[in-house]
Structures are given as structure tokens and as C-alpha cells.
Design a protein around this motif. Structure first.
Motif, PDB file in Angstrom:
ATOM      1  N   ILE A 573       0.838  -1.202   0.000  1.00  0.00           N
ATOM      2  CA  ILE A 573       0.000   0.000   0.000  1.00  0.00           C
ATOM      3  C   ILE A 573       0.871   1.248   0.000  1.00  0.00           C
ATOM      4  O   ILE A 573       0.574   2.233  -0.693  1.00  0.00           O
ATOM      5  CB  ILE A 573      -0.964  -0.014   1.198  1.00  0.00           C
ATOM      6  N   GLU A 574       1.961   1.213   0.746  1.00  0.00           N
ATOM      7  CA  GLU A 574       2.865   2.362   0.759  1.00  0.00           C
ATOM      8  C   GLU A 574       3.423   2.640  -0.637  1.00  0.00           C
ATOM      9  O   GLU A 574       3.545   3.794  -1.048  1.00  0.00           O
ATOM     10  CB  GLU A 574       4.011   2.116   1.750  1.00  0.00           C
ATOM     11  N   ILE A 587      -5.855   4.268  -5.850  1.00  0.00           N
ATOM     12  CA  ILE A 587      -5.290   3.050  -5.258  1.00  0.00           C
ATOM     13  C   ILE A 587      -6.303   1.918  -5.360  1.00  0.00           C
ATOM     14  O   ILE A 587      -5.979   0.802  -5.752  1.00  0.00           O
ATOM     15  CB  ILE A 587      -4.892   3.311  -3.791  1.00  0.00           C
ATOM     16  N   MET A 588      -7.542   2.217  -5.008  1.00  0.00           N
ATOM     17  CA  MET A 588      -8.647   1.264  -5.149  1.00  0.00           C
ATOM     18  C   MET A 588      -9.355   1.581  -6.453  1.00  0.00           C
ATOM     19  O   MET A 588      -9.830   2.702  -6.649  1.00  0.00           O
ATOM     20  CB  MET A 588      -9.599   1.409  -3.970  1.00  0.00           C
ATOM     21  N   GLN A 589      -9.428   0.622  -7.365  1.00  0.00           N
ATOM     22  CA  GLN A 589      -9.969   0.923  -8.684  1.00  0.00           C
ATOM     23  C   GLN A 589     -10.815  -0.219  -9.225  1.00  0.00           C
ATOM     24  O   GLN A 589     -10.595  -1.381  -8.886  1.00  0.00           O
ATOM     25  CB  GLN A 589      -8.846   1.244  -9.662  1.00  0.00           C
ATOM     26  N   GLU A 607     -15.928  -6.503  -6.313  1.00  0.00           N
ATOM     27  CA  GLU A 607     -14.512  -6.813  -6.451  1.00  0.00           C
ATOM     28  C   GLU A 607     -13.804  -5.534  -6.869  1.00  0.00           C
ATOM     29  O   GLU A 607     -14.419  -4.629  -7.437  1.00  0.00           O
ATOM     30  CB  GLU A 607     -14.267  -7.888  -7.516  1.00  0.00           C
ATOM     31  N   TRP A 608     -12.522  -5.471  -6.612  1.00  0.00           N
ATOM     32  CA  TRP A 608     -11.746  -4.316  -7.046  1.00  0.00           C
ATOM     33  C   TRP A 608     -10.264  -4.681  -7.088  1.00  0.00           C
ATOM     34  O   TRP A 608      -9.830  -5.707  -6.549  1.00  0.00           O
ATOM     35  CB  TRP A 608     -11.965  -3.114  -6.128  1.00  0.00           C
ATOM     36  N   LEU A 609      -9.518  -3.820  -7.740  1.00  0.00           N
ATOM     37  CA  LEU A 609      -8.066  -3.925  -7.729  1.00  0.00           C
ATOM     38  C   LEU A 609      -7.512  -2.964  -6.692  1.00  0.00           C
ATOM     39  O   LEU A 609      -7.894  -1.786  -6.660  1.00  0.00           O
ATOM     40  CB  LEU A 609      -7.490  -3.589  -9.100  1.00  0.00           C
ATOM     41  N   LEU A 610      -6.633  -3.452  -5.841  1.00  0.00           N
ATOM     42  CA  LEU A 610      -5.870  -2.597  -4.944  1.00  0.00           C
ATOM     43  C   LEU A 610      -4.510  -2.436  -5.601  1.00  0.00           C
ATOM     44  O   LEU A 610      -3.736  -3.390  -5.688  1.00  0.00           O
ATOM     45  CB  LEU A 610      -5.744  -3.242  -3.567  1.00  0.00           C
TER      46      LEU A 610
END
Length: 678
Positions: A573-574, A587-589, A607-610
Motif C-alpha cells: 500500500i505504501e 489506489i482502489m480501482q 470486487e476491485w483492484l488494490l
């Protein structure tokens, strides 16, 4: 039962004065070569990338790319206005001219005395439309679009719907519900931007700071209507791209990408714990410390214990009421357990507060529009109040001094700011506009640690401040959890990447969440940038049924397990935070940002991509299995430890399982698998 406050009636200003209006802002290049054709029935502007077709007799604007329509207005109310006599709509083109890259139109209307002066200016990947009403004084001016012409619709932000939105409902995509908001604008409490984009890779941005009225399928089925109030003119930019992500990039080119993240690295690792959903205003020193100790003793991680509303002697007096006999000892005890200590604060000073007379006598409050000699009085969820005038340097210094005194006297580490910085019924300070107060508020709150709870600032241009965005309050049921996820996607895709749901488990004055809702919510939050927690997985009071709810020991273990997953993801995440500061990417898409050719992904909202390497598919309803859509390619199934391809039917998802899938072949594949593998 205590009286629970309602945040639904609260509309703090969240505007930004610095809005780009240049057509060439962002990724737009110089004006392209344009072929102009004025035919018998229509006018066509053809660029290397797209066409704009204006129907002359029954006025309509159609945008085409590669020979197909990607966006079209309706042919009954493409552009029009509302006034005392009702709705007036465009009828046909009376005059047209093409000069210096601008198409100028005189358009008749259903009001014989009124016309529309319309200009269309094409650029490489967009065109700008400007319209001015002549011969009438409108109350609002707007456009209407045939939603089906563009496929599915996205953007907007938090959506008001008849089904409970934005608190328990958020359509994803937008056209799957009925959205209507008559108070859509910079002053809205809801996180919204005047930006929409579509499956066809078209986009719309209204360049305005005025209040809008927005309907997506509500006022008329299949019609998107956007009206700007209080002005005879409107200005809109239409993006024409190959993918929805490219439209998003165009918009970020106008808004600006975040200059920073206001959350520190440790705030991305574990949750902030806030007392609101646990106690509402019925919190006292003993119950707050019991809450902290139970979380600590059970081993549920967190970085901060934040005391929400219920501690002030009066709203606007920065002194503790009698429920907190020794605030310094309370703060010290929180610190001794390894947490930071935070407080909820407000810029609103109630009329019964001691500070009200002080601030009024010294001229520290916003003035009334009707009588500038008097303070402006506003109504909020806790009564009647004045507002500290941040346009007055002395008032701001006085207010900051109140907060710094709390820090020095009680060891307060940071604050949750939960009020607007301005109210449209008040008068701004000399030399300031109403919109300047958002910038002033941003500057104020940046002086203090917001502890990962952020500030609800929005509208085109606010993106660059880089605040964490917490959603509007949610309910405590499955529908609310689903709305929370859809809303995080919506907020992310209008340019606010540091997003978190409302408090895990929700609130809204409803009974506490069931064990299953609480754990599934924590699991979903674990695969988002930040976690915002309140309801204890140990014990919570049910203010509706007036009883304590004790969760079983398994609840705290599963909650802690979800947080552990998030902590394992912290280095990844960083890296995504650094990436978004460089590119402006969310970031969340949604899945279709990375897989625009995957048609099935355009309706997937659970659902999503991180980042670009991790797909999250948590269970957001009752049950122990779910279908998982995997876009094309190879994916590492974390729970089962193997590489998989294609959709997964009835994927086993017991209460301890958070379905995560690592995209194979990326720079982060190896490190993610290593971090998440049991």
C-alpha cells in the motif's frame, strides 16, 4: 434511549476556488486539424480522434469515435433552461459559423424571445461547450443526455437515491439505480464532483462552482440531466478517449493529482479506533477506557483511540464536561497502552457556549448576510451556532490556540474535524469568496494530525490536498456494507485515492452489526488503503434495544486476522501511495480500469483492484461462497495457494476467508505472494 444525532441534514461547504478552466489543461494537446461540414440536416466537426455532430432542425449533439456513438444528448432537451414560466428547450440551429477553431451557433428555443448562444471548441481528446441564455433570465441552465448512448455510467461520488443512498445504497454502475440530487455542489456534505465518465470512454465535466441539480435516470428513465442553478450560462468539457481510465486521467489533469498524503505510514498499517458507533454521545471516561482496555487485552490492533462527540461542556467550548473527571489521566492511560489519543472537534460554537460571547465580542464569527453587524446563526445537528471565521487571521489564531491548549494540557495527539468551514447563508470576510473557505479550512486542518480519519473536502481541484476521505455514515446491515464498497470505488474514481469506508460495521443509530456483517466489513476494509473502526468486536451497546451485545471470542480473532492481512499489505500500500502521488492513479480501482476490454467487469461492484497487482473479492452478503470474476490472465489464489484462470463458481468463503488474488507477472507479484502466503 439517547437522542442520536442525524448527519443527513448537514451540508458543509466543500468547494475549492482554484478550478482550471483552460481547455488545454492536463493531457489535452494543441487544437487538432478539424474538418468542418455544414450540411442540410447537421453540422459535423471531424478531428483525427472523434466527431461532433450537431442536428440542426431538432437540436441534438452526438459524439462519435471510430464510427460509433459514444455519447449523445437527448433530442428533446439537449440544452435548455428553467425559469418562472417553466422549462424552455432548444429547438433548432438558426445560425452557424466556423472560425479560428470555434463553432458558434445561435439556437432557437421554445420561448420565442429567448435564444442560446452556443460555442463548441474542439481539442485533441476533448471539446468544450459553452452556452449562454439570451433574452431571458433563467433560474437554471443545463443539458440532458441519453444514458444508453454511452453504456454504463460512473463518477459523481456519493449518490442520493430513493433506495436509501448515500447511507444504505450506492448504485454501481450509476445507471443500475435512480440517482437524484437537487443540492449537488461545493456546499454538499456528500463527497461529489461534477464529473461523470462512461463505459464508452466518454466523460463530462461541468466547470462550475454553483449549485447543480442532477438526475441520473430518476426524473426521466434513461436520461442524465445536469443543471447549473443561478446563472444564464454553462460550461462543460466532453472527453473522448479510448478507455475509461484515460478519461479519468484527463480529469486528473484538470484537478491536479495529490501533492501529498496527509496520513502517515503507520496510519496505513492498522486502524484508527473512534468511539462514535460504540457510544454515540453517551460516552464517559470510564466507558471509553473500558473500550480501550478490552480492545487492547483482546489483541485487536490499532494506532489511535479517538474520542468522538460527547466530551465538550458545550459545543464550541474546548473543556471537558462532567462525564470526564480527569481527562489528563484518561489520555495518559491511553498512551500507556501504546496508542495515540485523539479528539473530535467542531468550528461551530453553540449559542449557549462560553466561547460564543468571547468570539462574538471580538468579531471572530462569520457575519450575517442580512445584517453584517451581527454574527451569522446557523442550525446544525446539535443546535444553533456561530462559525469561527477563518478569513479573520485573529479568529483563526484564537481557534488554533484552543486546539493547541488541548494538546499541551491533556496530551491530545490529533483531531477529527467534523464540521464545515463555511455556510452559504453567511457572509465571507472582506476580500474572500465563499469558496476560499475550503482552502482556509484545508490550511487549518493541515496544521494538525488528522490521525487517518481525514476531512470531507471535495469538488474539482480539491484532489491536490491529499486528504484521507472517510465516507458518509452508513447503516449496519449488508446493504450498507455493499453501499460502502460501491462508494469507495465512486470516490476513488473522481480523484480521491486515500479512501476508507465509514466505520467498520456502520452506525446511523441502528442496532449493532451482526458478527457476520462486522467481520465481512473488516475483511473488505483490509483490502482498502486505510481502516476506520469503531464497533468493538468484543462488546458493544445496542442503543435501539437498550442492551449490551457481547460478541463471541471468535469475533475478535477474525477481526484481528483481517487487520493482520491489512498490515501484511502495508508495504505494498505504501508503494501505491507513492505511485498515486506520482501519477494521480486511484489506489482502489474498478476492474475495467486495468482491463477495459473485459466487458463483464463493467458491472462488477463487489470486487476491485488494490493497486495494479491485487484483486480483492470479499463476501458482502450472507453465505459461505461466492462467484468470483477474474479478468484475463493468470492469478495466484492466496487462500488455496495455486495459480488460477477464469471465473470461479461458488468459491468457498467461510467466515475466516478473504478471497485475494495476486496478478501474475507484475513487479509486485513475488512480494505480495510472500506477504500473504500463510
Amino acid at each position: 434511549m439517547i437522542a442520536l444525532r442525524s448527519r443527513r441534514l448537514f451540508h458543509p461547504l466543500a468547494a475549492l476556488a482554484l478550478v482550471a478552466t483552460s481547455l488545454t489543461a492536463g493531457s489535452a494537446s494543441a487544437a487538432p486539424a478539424v474538418k468542418y461540414r455544414d450540411g442540410a440536416s447537421d453540422i459535423t466537426l471531424t478531428t483525427p480522434a472523434y466527431q461532433v455532430v450537431v442536428a440542426k432542425r431538432k437540436f441534438q449533439i452526438t459524439t462519435r469515435r471510430a464510427g460509433r456513438t459514444v455519447l449523445a444528448t437527448t433530442n428533446t432537451d439537449a440544452i435548455g433552461f428553467s425559469g418562472p414560466g417553466g422549462r424552455v428547450t432548444a429547438t433548432g440551429v438558426r445560425k452557424a459559423s466556423w472560425s479560428r477553431g470555434v463553432l458558434t451557433l445561435q439556437v432557437g428555443t421554445t420561448d420565442a424571445a429567448a435564444t442560446l448562444a452556443v460555442k463548441i471548441t474542439p481539442s485533441a481528446d476533448r471539446y468544450r461547450l459553452e452556452s449562454v441564455v439570451q433574452g431571458a433570465t433563467p433560474e437554471s441552465t443545463g443539458m440532458h443526455f441519453a444514458m444508453g448512448s454511452a453504456g454504463h455510467w460512473y463518477g459523481h461520488g456519493e449518490a442520493s437515491t430513493d433506495a436509501g443512498g448515500p447511507y444504505t445504497d450506492q448504485p454501481w454502475p450509476l445507471d443500475s439505480g435512480k440517482v437524484a440530487d437537487d443540492a449537488f455542489g461545493p456546499a454538499s456534505y456528500q463527497m461529489v464532483d461534477p464529473f461523470w465518465f462512461t463505459q464508452s470512454a466518454a466523460g463530462i465535466w461541468f466547470d462550475t462552482q454553483d449549485l447543480m441539480k442532477v438526475s441520473l435516470g430518476k426524473d426521466a428513465p434513461g436520461v442524465a440531466g445536469m443543471e447549473v442553478t443561478g446563472t444564464p450560462s454553462l460550461a462543460a468539457t466532453f472527453f473522448v478517449e479510448k478507455t475509461p481510465k484515460a478519461v479519468y486521467d484527463d480529469y486528473i489533469g484538470i484537478t491536479g493529482k495529490p501533492a501529498k498524503s496527509d496520513a502517515e505510514a503507520y496510519q496505513y498499517e492498522t486502524p484508527l479506533w473512534n468511539s462514535w458507533a460504540q457510544f454515540y454521545t453517551n460516552v464517559d471516561q470510564a466507558s471509553f477506557l473500558d473500550y480501550v482496555h478490552r480492545l487492547h487485552d483482546t489483541g485487536v490492533p490499532g494506532h489511535t483511540m479517538s474520542l468522538d462527540d460527547g466530551w465538550m461542556s458545550h459545543y464550541g467550548d474546548f473543556t471537558f464536561n462532567g462525564k470526564f473527571p480527569d481527562p489528563k489521566a484518561m489520555s495518559d492511560e491511553v498512551h500507556s497502552l501504546g496508542y495515540k489519543f485523539g479528539l473530535w472537534v467542531t468550528l461551530w460554537i453553540n449559542l449557549d457556549a462560553d466561547n460564543y460571547k468571547v468570539a462574538a465580542d471580538k468579531g471572530y464569527l462569520l457575519k450575517s448576510k442580512d445584517d453584517p453587524s451581527q454574527p451569522c446563526t446557523v442550525t446544525w445537528w446539535n443546535g444553533k451556532a456561530g462559525i469561527v471565521d477563518l478569513g479573520n487571521p485573529d479568529a483563526r489564531a484564537w481557534y488554533e490556540g484552543q486546539l493547541k491548549a488541548l494538546q499541551q494540557k491533556y496530551g491530545v495527539d490529533g483531531f477529527k474535524f467534523d464540521t464545515r468551514f463555511y455556510d452559504e447563508t453567511c457572509a465571507p470576510a472582506s476580500g474572500y469568496t465563499a469558496n476560499d473557505y475550503v482552502k482556509l479550512g484545508a490550511q487549518l486542518t493541515d496544521e494538525f494530525d488528522q490521525q487517518g480519519v481525514g476531512v470531507r473536502i471535495h469538488w474539482t481541484g480539491s484532489q491536490k490536498y491529499g486528504f484521507v476521505t472517510r465516507e458518509i455514515d452508513k447503516g449496519t446491515d449488508w446493504k450498507s456494507l455493499q453501499a460502502a464498497i460501491h462508494q469507495s470505488l465512486a470516490i476513488s474514481t473522481i480523484g480521491y485515492p486515500f479512501v476508507e469506508t465509514d466505520m467498520v460495521g456502520g452506525s446511523e443509530g441502528q442496532p449493532p452489526p451482526s458478527k457476520e456483517v462486522l467481520i465481512r466489513w473488516a475483511q473488505a476494509a483490509a483490502a482498502m488503503p486505510l481502516i476506520y473502526s469503531s464497533t468493538s468486536p468484543v462488546r458493544v451497546y445496542d442503543y435501539v434495544n437498550k442492551r449490551w451485545v457481547d460478541y463471541d471470542a471468535d469475533t475478535a480473532k477474525l477481526y484481528a486476522k483481517a487487520i493482520d492481512v491489512h498490515k501484511r499489505l502495508a508495504p505494498y500500500i505504501e508503494r501505491q501511495v507513492r505511485r498515486t502521488l506520482n501519477t494521480g492513479d486511484p489506489i482502489m480501482q474498478p476492474l475495467f480500469f486495468a482491463f477495459p476490454s473485459d466487458q463483464a467487469s463493467y458491472t462488477v461492484g463487489d470486487e476491485w483492484l488494490l493497486g495494479d497487482s491485487l484483486l480483492a473479492a470479499p463476501l458482502l452478503s450472507a453465505g459461505t461462497s461466492r462467484d468470483v470474476h477474474l479478468p484475463p490472465g493468470a492469478w495466484y489464489d492466496v487462500a488455496r495457494g495455486k495459480v488460477v484462470h477464469g471465473d470461479l463458481k461458488a468459491y468457498p468463503t467461510d467466515l475466516g476467508t478473504l478471497p485475494l488474488f495476486v496478478r501474475m507477472g507484475t513487479a509486485d507479484t513475488k512480494s505480495l505472494i510472500g506477504a500473504l502466503r500463510h
